[in-house]
Design an enzyme around this catalytic site. Structure first.
Site, short mmCIF file in Angstrom:
data_model
loop_
_atom_site.label_atom_id
_atom_site.label_comp_id
_atom_site.label_asym_id
_atom_site.label_seq_id
_atom_site.Cartn_x
_atom_site.Cartn_y
_atom_site.Cartn_z
N LYS A 109 33.83 52.28 34.44
CA LYS A 109 34.34 51.64 35.65
C LYS A 109 35.81 51.33 35.36
O LYS A 109 36.12 50.49 34.53
CB LYS A 109 33.58 50.36 35.98
CG LYS A 109 34.11 49.67 37.24
CD LYS A 109 33.53 48.29 37.42
CE LYS A 109 34.29 47.57 38.54
NZ LYS A 109 33.92 46.14 38.65
N GLY A 124 35.53 37.78 43.21
CA GLY A 124 35.09 36.40 43.10
C GLY A 124 35.40 35.54 44.31
O GLY A 124 35.07 34.35 44.31
N ALA A 132 33.27 43.97 44.69
CA ALA A 132 34.08 42.76 44.71
C ALA A 132 34.12 42.09 46.08
O ALA A 132 34.23 42.76 47.11
CB ALA A 132 35.51 43.01 44.23
N GLY A 133 34.02 40.76 46.05
CA GLY A 133 34.23 39.95 47.23
C GLY A 133 33.01 39.61 48.05
O GLY A 133 33.08 38.83 48.98
N ASN A 186 28.60 40.39 41.13
CA ASN A 186 28.58 39.58 39.92
C ASN A 186 28.62 38.10 40.27
O ASN A 186 27.62 37.39 40.20
CB ASN A 186 29.73 39.96 38.99
CG ASN A 186 29.60 39.37 37.60
OD1 ASN A 186 30.35 39.70 36.69
ND2 ASN A 186 28.66 38.48 37.37
N THR A 187 29.79 37.63 40.71
CA THR A 187 30.00 36.19 40.90
C THR A 187 28.99 35.57 41.85
O THR A 187 28.49 34.46 41.59
CB THR A 187 31.43 35.93 41.42
OG1 THR A 187 32.36 36.51 40.51
CG2 THR A 187 31.69 34.44 41.56
#
Length: 262
Positions: free
Chosen positions: A96, A157, A184-185, A206-207
């Site tokens: 990645k 995040g 992301a996001g 993830n976050t």
């Protein structure tokens, strides 16, 4: 099935591994998510354990495919070197690719990203580039040899969801046969469902899971949202209309008149 670089996966959710309170909580979240691919920052693991074998052992136990990433790299050369380290450490050509331009937004540095992708593809890597939703950048990454593209939904995040839905729809229409993964996001399962309803192939999270009050339950929630959104896309979502449409048609139905004259 999701196919990435010739390998098929039943899950359409990829899961990051940073920020969990404990390895056991990470394990439970991965299991609850049904994710078959997990990402790991090669820099973080190398700093925490010189060989990275502690994390690698955990991933092997779970039977997931590891996707190393070049998180934290600021230049193309830095990202290329990190990718080469990851290939030696984890024994995979998958990477990645991240090249970061801005400390506040963690926006991809698109010039360095294309440069790194070009060299890594030539060196036999299977590159999954973290990029913006910009169509011209996507074209250059595809021309560099990337068979998968990973546009962001919004800054890493931030949990803001899709900041530029129109541009993401344009990417999907322009690359109908290229696996596209929103990375992301995404902060809520509804964000993931929206991505999948647009016809995207997968999401990377993830976050939103790692920092939830209950990561395991949140992982399951996202898994259900991803599956539901994909099913809706495959079924064919009804287009919005300006006027009401009766679910029971009037034409052809009998009418009854009650005579109260008597």
């Amino acid at each position: 099935m999701l196919e990435l670089y010739g390998t098929e996966f039943s899950s359409r959710m990829l899961l990051g591994t940073a920020g969990y309170a404990s390895p056991d909580l990470l394990r439970q979240a991965v299991e609850a998510s049904d994710a078959e691919i997990v990402t790991v920052s090669i820099r973080r693991e190398s700093a925490r354990a010189k060989t990275g074998q502690g994390f690698w052992g955990l991933i092997e136990e779970m039977g997931r495919r590891v996707l190393p990433n070049t998180a934290g790299c600021r230049t193309a050369r830095e990202a290329i070197t990190t990718a080469q380290m990851a290939r030696e450490l984890f024994g995979t050509n998958w990477i990645k690719l991240e090249v970061i331009a801005n400390d506040d937004t963690l926006q991809p540095e698109v010039f360095g990203l294309v440069e790194a992708a070009t060299e890594l593809n030539a060196d036999g890597f299977d590159v999954l580039p973290y990029t913006t939703e910009d169509l011209s950048v996507a074209e250059r990454l595809a021309a560099a040899g990337c068979d998968v593209l990973m546009p962001w939904g919004s800054p890493i995040g931030s949990a803001r969801g899709l900041a530029n839905k129109t541009a993401l729809q344009t990417l999907r229409a322009y690359f109908p046969d290229t696996p596209l993964i929103v990375d992301a996001g995404l902060g809520a399962p509804s964000h993931a469902a929206e991505v999948m309803e647009m016809g995207y192939d997968a999401v990377l999270l993830n976050t939103a899971i790692a920092k939830a009050d209950n990561p395991v339950t949140m992982a399951r929630g996202f898994a259900c949202a991803v599956e539901g959104g994909r099913l809706a896309y495959e079924a064919g979502i009804v287009e919005p209309r300006d006027m009401a449409t009766p679910s029971t048609p009037v034409v052809g139905t009998p009418f009854f008149k009650i005579d109260n004259a008597s």
